[in-house]
Scaffold this motif. Structure first.
Motif, PDB file in Angstrom:
ATOM      1  N   LEU A 134       0.825  -1.208   0.000  1.00 38.23           N
ATOM      2  CA  LEU A 134       0.000   0.000   0.000  1.00 38.23           C
ATOM      3  C   LEU A 134       0.858   1.255   0.000  1.00 38.23           C
ATOM      4  O   LEU A 134       0.487   2.283  -0.566  1.00 38.23           O
ATOM      5  N   MET A 135       2.018   1.183   0.657  1.00 37.62           N
ATOM      6  CA  MET A 135       3.008   2.263   0.639  1.00 37.62           C
ATOM      7  C   MET A 135       4.358   1.617   0.826  1.00 37.62           C
ATOM      8  O   MET A 135       4.739   1.250   1.926  1.00 37.62           O
ATOM      9  N   ASN A 136       5.083   1.459  -0.269  1.00 33.49           N
ATOM     10  CA  ASN A 136       6.306   0.675  -0.259  1.00 33.49           C
ATOM     11  C   ASN A 136       7.428   1.427   0.457  1.00 33.49           C
ATOM     12  O   ASN A 136       7.947   2.417  -0.051  1.00 33.49           O
ATOM     13  N   GLY A 137       7.788   0.930   1.639  1.00 33.82           N
ATOM     14  CA  GLY A 137       8.894   1.535   2.378  1.00 33.82           C
ATOM     15  C   GLY A 137      10.254   1.039   1.943  1.00 33.82           C
ATOM     16  O   GLY A 137      11.279   1.560   2.374  1.00 33.82           O
ATOM     17  N   GLN A 138      10.292  -0.011   1.120  1.00 31.37           N
ATOM     18  CA  GLN A 138      11.511  -0.529   0.508  1.00 31.37           C
ATOM     19  C   GLN A 138      12.564  -0.948   1.538  1.00 31.37           C
ATOM     20  O   GLN A 138      13.752  -0.768   1.358  1.00 31.37           O
ATOM     21  N   ARG A 139      12.077  -1.545   2.617  1.00 37.48           N
ATOM     22  CA  ARG A 139      12.979  -2.108   3.628  1.00 37.48           C
ATOM     23  C   ARG A 139      12.635  -3.569   3.921  1.00 37.48           C
ATOM     24  O   ARG A 139      13.106  -4.133   4.909  1.00 37.48           O
ATOM     25  N   ASP A 140      11.835  -4.205   3.067  1.00 39.29           N
ATOM     26  CA  ASP A 140      11.351  -5.546   3.376  1.00 39.29           C
ATOM     27  C   ASP A 140      12.390  -6.639   3.180  1.00 39.29           C
ATOM     28  O   ASP A 140      12.344  -7.669   3.857  1.00 39.29           O
ATOM     29  N   ILE A 141      13.347  -6.465   2.255  1.00 38.50           N
ATOM     30  CA  ILE A 141      14.369  -7.498   2.077  1.00 38.50           C
ATOM     31  C   ILE A 141      15.240  -7.603   3.325  1.00 38.50           C
ATOM     32  O   ILE A 141      15.632  -8.701   3.743  1.00 38.50           O
ATOM     33  N   ARG A 142      15.521  -6.463   3.953  1.00 35.31           N
ATOM     34  CA  ARG A 142      16.294  -6.460   5.209  1.00 35.31           C
ATOM     35  C   ARG A 142      15.311  -6.444   6.383  1.00 35.31           C
ATOM     36  O   ARG A 142      15.181  -5.456   7.109  1.00 35.31           O
ATOM     37  N   SER A 143      14.609  -7.551   6.586  1.00 34.53           N
ATOM     38  CA  SER A 143      13.570  -7.602   7.617  1.00 34.53           C
ATOM     39  C   SER A 143      13.812  -8.691   8.648  1.00 34.53           C
ATOM     40  O   SER A 143      13.007  -8.883   9.556  1.00 34.53           O
TER      41      SER A 143
END
Length: 782
Positions: free
Chosen positions: A194-203
């Protein structure tokens, strides 16, 4: 009378004899046999397929037993197949076989490498999946982690088709085949579409990851956000042969030996695991500090979203209980945090000439990064719900925050500020699988329901609302059918119905001047998103020398809605309604094993009637909705001439265009399409104690855009020059418990600009990549 009676008896006896000879089957021996199937450790194997005379007869139950139909004394061909085990084959006679036959299956040599669970939500062999899959095993992850523990870099260096890492705390621009990727942790979504914060790979931290499965191309099996594919982090579990207490300790130190000032970093990780009766557990705690990062010339790297002076923490616990031989329950919790406490601030560079660098100073805002990412999951598994049907029910929670950097001024709001994206997810997944036979061929149906509640917003630290709560409720039933049409030809087809609704209450857009100047009141409402997505594919796996597949699959995504909402220019939410992104992925590929050679290859076409590309509009990004067409191919090769030497590499090429209303076409920008990517490696293992690996990572040129009327490149449209980097790992086993490892990143201390900084075409973000960095790793097990 007596002679006539004797003659009648003789005739009667002759008739009986003839009838008996004409119906031999009626008097043949018939017997039912119970097969008891187990592994070499005498553990029962459930859901093993039993073939009688090359026809599928049935499946073993939760205790590993199967009762055959009636057998005759004719020679019977018996085969038993189970996922992860070698095929058992023998011949039996009904009149001589024992009433109970014990069948012991041996694990396949490539058991771990070939079994995946993500593609179809059920463990299956990769040779039956009609799509491109990359698996990073535990060994792959541990080898790469000797060099860097940044998951974005580990994946960027290992997965063909995935764009290279930005070497930042975000994974901006790290698309898969030119589209967004859905990141999962044991099936829990980490991405915030819904709002890509672009930190999901480093989660999550790599210390708790057992393997990573990357499914490439749009997939309808997992739903929202998977237009480019899926990255699923599968967490560790207690090994089958472990005792009640096992320990794994890693101590790590890092340093730039060429320009060492302030570059020292450290890491400590401790894991305990074991099994006690019906219980099994894994617990882990990791803490890491990254020192100042310097380029090949010793300059401190620019600090926007940088990893310099950052702290990473990870806490993990998994507990499982075997309720019975056919049912179990598992729960886990993971906390991850990565924030920057930089001692430097960014001094802007000059794009194309001088880099942005770090100079002493502190930002007045809160530490940027991921302050917290909480994941919790509870899963119940039942192998014999009814007949041979298995059931998995999973409930999960995810709470995630992405903190952006502080800015002294912005075009989007008045005065200084610092935004944070907040996402809270609750979900329930019900998954069933029923194997059966069609005309003596194995078939199975996987079906279920996904329910998801996702509340995402973006606000400023001072309380101002940038994006109001967007609450999405999504109910999605799905079904996936798999059938061995003929021997070695696997057919898969499925569908998923997305029924999503996003609710937004009345809100005011953020003010762009003093006293609320520029703020607009917007009436709230509900935005429905509905759509059916399909997939179908064939794979022929009879010959290892050539194992081809073809497939079609669709993906569904509601992406970047928040960017549209926060830029509202009218007071009615109806004016902001957008269509979902439906992606069509066509693919043909193969895998091949011939002697010392292993090959893979795939060609794909990805289309969408309405894609989403972020384009430069007056200095900020706005989503553009146009038809898109992306094409590309990937190839890889591995060669093992001996037990000592192994080498190989990969090459991936992607290109994409959007189509304007007038029929003209434009190249998709650098944030979507990566330059050509090549990798190579050389393994040297002279003995059981030593191993050395040299890596080569290459990103090529891409120059698709002209300068604008002001003589500058638009954001994300700058030209990209090629980069060649070398990394090295070496490990020595001192004894069975202690191992010493060395990892060197950027072995030749090359000075270069990252791919992202080149195409971004911005003075503030014109960053160089890190220079040589060495890591010493000590691992101790007991």
């Amino acid at each position: 009378m007596i002679p006539r009676l004797n003659k009648s008896l003789q005739i009667f006896s002759l008739v009986l004899t003839v009838l008996f000879l004409l119906q031999p089957a009626a008097a043949q021996v018939q017997k039912q046999v119970i097969l008891h199937v187990q592994d070499l450790k005498n553990a029962p194997i459930s859901e093993a397929s039993v073939y009688i005379n090359n026809k599928l007869s049935g499946f073993t139950d939760g205790k590993g037993n199967y009762k055959t139909p009636s057998l005759t004394k004719d020679l019977i061909s018996l085969k038993v197949k189970a996922l992860g085990y070698k095929v058992y084959s023998t011949e039996i006679h009904a009149d001589t076989v024992s009433p109970i036959v014990r069948v012991r299956l041996e694990e396949a040599d490539d058991n771990l490498q070939d079994i995946i669970v993500t593609a179809g939500r059920r463990a299956e062999n990769i040779s039956t999946v009609p799509s491109s899959v990359t698996i990073l095993t535990r060994k792959d992850i541990e080898t790469q982690a000797q060099i860097t523990t940044n998951l974005a870099s580990i994946l960027g260096n290992s997965v063909p088709g995935l764009a290279p890492s930005s070497n930042k705390a975000t994974n901006a621009g790290q698309t898969l085949r030119g589209r967004s990727v859905l990141v999962l942790v044991d099936g829990i979504p980490q991405s915030t579409p819904l709002m890509n914060g672009q930190r999901d790979i480093r989660s999550i931290d790599p210390a708790v990851i057992d393997r990573i499965e990357v499914i490439k191309g749009a997939t309808s099996i997992y739903g929202n956000g998977s237009a480019g594919g899926i990255i699923n982090y599968i967490t560790k579990k207690a090994d089958n042969d472990t005792g009640s207490l096992n320990s794994h300790t890693v101590i790590r130190g890092t340093l730039n030996p060429v320009h060492p000032e302030g570059t020292t970093g450290y890491r400590a990780s401790q894991r305990f695991s074991g099994k006690m009766g019906k219980w099994n557990y894994v617990t882990s705690a990791t803490m890491e500090y990254t020192g100042v990062q310097r380029d090949g010339k010793g300059e401190v790297l620019g600090q926007t979203d940088a990893l310099s002076n950052s702290y990473q923490y990870n806490l993990f616990a998994k507990l499982g209980y075997q309720i019975s031989k056919s049912s179990s329950i598992t729960g886990f919790y993971n906390f991850y945090s990565s924030t920057s406490h930089a001692k430097y601030i960014t001094q802007s560079g000059l794009y194309g000439n001088t880099p942005a660098i770090g100079i002493p100073g502190e930002d007045p805002g809160k530490p940027a990064g991921t302050p917290f990412n909480h994941n919790a999951r509870l899963t119940y598994t039942k192998n014999e719900l009814f007949g041979t049907t298995t059931l998995d029910v999973t409930a999960y929670l995810n709470s995630f925050r992405s903190m952006n950097r502080y800015v002294a001024s912005a075009t989007a709001w008045y005065g200084p500020g610092q935004t944070k994206i907040n996402s809270r997810k609750k979900g329930l997944r019900i998954n069933l699988n029923t194997p059966f036979a069609i005309d003596g061929r194995l078939a199975e149906l996987t079906y279920g329901l996904d329910a998801l509640s996702d509340i995402t917003n973006q606000d400023l630290v001072d309380g101002r609302i940038y994006i109001p709560n967007m609450k999405m409720i999504n109910i999605a039933p799905y079904a996936q059918f798999k059938w061995d049409i003929i021997q070695s030809l696997v057919f898969k087809a499925g569908m998923r119905y997305e029924n999503a609704r996003v609710t937004i209450k009345d809100f005011n857009t953020i003010a762009k001047g003093p006293d609320g100047e520029g703020s607009i009141f917007v009436n709230g409402g509900k935005i429905p998103y509905k759509g059916m997505t399909y997939n179908a594919g064939l794979r022929y796996n009879k010959y290892k020398a050539f194992n081809p597949f073809v497939s079609f699959s669709q993906g569904f995504a509601i992406n970047e809605l928040g960017r549209i909402v926060r830029r509202a220019t009218k007071n009615d939410l109806d004016s902001l309604k957008t269509d979902p992104i439906i992606t069509n992925n066509y693919e043909a590929g193969f895998s091949s094993q011939a002697g010392i050679f292993t090959f893979t290859g795939a060609y794909f076409i990805s289309t969408s009637k309405l894609g989403v590309e972020l384009v430069d509009v007056g200095g900020y990004f706005a989503p553009q909705r146009l038809p898109e067409n992306i094409k590309g191919f990937e190839v890889s090769i591995d060669i093992k001439p001996s037990d000592i030497w192994k080498f190989g590499g990969s090459y991936a090429y992607t290109e994409g265009k959007s189509k304007n209303d007038d029929g003209s076409k434009n190249y998709l920008n650098g944030a979507r399409i990566a330059p050509p990517i090549a990798t190579g490696y050389l393994d040297f293992t002279p003995g059981a104690s030593w191993s050395v690996r040299l890596f080569w990572n290459h990103s090529g040129n891409r120059n698709r855009f002209e300068k604008n009327a002001k003589g500058a490149y638009n954001l994300n449209e700058g030209p990209v020059s090629s980069i060649d980097l070398f990394n090295l790992t070496a490990a020595y086993k001192v004894n069975k418990r202690l191992q010493v490892g060395l990892g060197i990143e950027n072995l030749l201390n090359k000075t270069y600009y990252t791919v992202v900084s080149q195409y971004y075409a911005n003075n503030d973000n014109y960053f160089r990549g890190p220079g040589l960095n060495a890591a010493l790793n000590l691992t101790y097990d007991f």
